[in-house]
Design a protein around this motif. Sequence first.
Motif, PDB file in Angstrom:
ATOM      1  N   ASN A 194       0.826  -1.215   0.000  1.00 35.56           N
ATOM      2  CA  ASN A 194       0.000   0.000   0.000  1.00 35.56           C
ATOM      3  C   ASN A 194       0.854   1.257   0.000  1.00 35.56           C
ATOM      4  O   ASN A 194       0.543   2.245  -0.688  1.00 35.56           O
ATOM      5  CB  ASN A 194      -0.928  -0.007   1.208  1.00 35.56           C
ATOM      6  CG  ASN A 194      -2.009  -1.080   1.115  1.00 35.56           C
ATOM      7  OD1 ASN A 194      -2.283  -1.594   0.030  1.00 35.56           O
ATOM      8  ND2 ASN A 194      -2.599  -1.414   2.238  1.00 35.56           N
ATOM      9  N   SER A 199       1.029   3.985  -3.125  1.00 39.60           N
ATOM     10  CA  SER A 199       0.615   5.366  -2.900  1.00 39.60           C
ATOM     11  C   SER A 199       1.717   6.352  -3.263  1.00 39.60           C
ATOM     12  O   SER A 199       1.448   7.481  -3.680  1.00 39.60           O
ATOM     13  CB  SER A 199       0.203   5.570  -1.440  1.00 39.60           C
ATOM     14  OG  SER A 199       1.313   5.397  -0.571  1.00 39.60           O
ATOM     15  N   PRO A 241       2.054   5.854  -8.129  1.00 37.76           N
ATOM     16  CA  PRO A 241       0.728   5.339  -8.498  1.00 37.76           C
ATOM     17  C   PRO A 241       0.664   4.516  -9.774  1.00 37.76           C
ATOM     18  O   PRO A 241      -0.257   3.718  -9.925  1.00 37.76           O
ATOM     19  CB  PRO A 241      -0.110   6.613  -8.631  1.00 37.76           C
ATOM     20  CG  PRO A 241       0.885   7.687  -8.949  1.00 37.76           C
ATOM     21  CD  PRO A 241       2.131   7.325  -8.214  1.00 37.76           C
TER      22      PRO A 241
END
Length: 380
Positions: free
Chosen positions: A288, A292, A295
């Motif tokens: 994750n 982030s 992207p």
Amino acid sequence: MKRISAILALAVSVVLLTACGRLGSSGVGTTSSTKTKTSIQTTGQTSDDEYQGVIQNGRYKTSKARGLTKDQNTNGANLKSFENGLQTISQKQFATDDYIFQEGQYLKKATAQNWLDRKSKSNASGLNPEDNGQTDADKRNPDYLQAIEEQDYMTQDGNNLKLGGMTIGLAMNQVDYYQKEEYGATYETKISHDKMVSEGKSMANKVVSRMRKTEGVGNVPIVIALYEQATNDSLVGGTFFAYGISKDGGKTINEWHDVNEANYVLPVVGSAKSGNSSDADSFTNFKNNVQSFFPNLSGVTAQTHYKDGNLSGMNITINTQFYSETEIKSFTQYLVTAANKYLPSEAAIEITVQSTDGTQAFVARKAGEKSFYSHVFGSY
């Protein structure tokens, strides 16, 4: 999980073959006869937990029967994990400091193929059972044995090498894929774990007995390692579940040892298992965070390997659409930071960044180490 060792080994091998670097570091020299001269050298070691290999007459000595397998199983990860895991099993009996690895030379290709085939009037040596003529999944005799692999372990005898022991891997099916007619639909016969184990151990004794009759094998220790093939739809390869040792010229296995290994894929899909929830959570946090920060990633996945219930390695693949050299460098730097922060601290970790153009970067850390090694391909 030893890709970094493989990369280093390749680099070292190039130097060895061009400049003779550490060739012959074990003291192995030239064997002479009235007809021929055979030059035996070794590759040297890139680390203490890896074997030296054998070079004969300036060329790496290849296997007589490497890669032979039945046609039904199409999971390409099986062969890689089978061969890599076989050396790990071998290290339990043949220490890397005392033995030199040689690709199998005693089991000939034609012999191995006959052993893999079914027993029949024309092939009495087949290890797989005779075809009983049935085509129903629960009535037919399945193929239990999928692949066979020999590895030799040599010791130094003056300026020569002699066989000090060998390991033979038997890859067993948990599912036998078959066709009722040529080019027809594919069907499955499922094999219970208990049946797979009993068939594997029975075959192991037959293999030991036959190898004892093979010229040059003699009374050396023979290790037979049993491997469970992953199914065709699995995203990971299989695992070893037992190994046995035949000592002092015995024609059967003297002792059996259980092997507790498991492979998993992250992130978990559907009802699949993750191995250890803490390790899965660590990977999720890493995934994750990375996604982030950058992207335009196509996906972040991992394969995990457990030994005796403990994580021994995690192999992460990141698919990206990056094209800028500076983007790749920045991303690789960030991967090292994120890996140190989120991923398990004791296990071996490998992270490969790849795109349609090929591998772009590589980050890795060996088990027990704190620092990551990183490399951006194509940079100077």
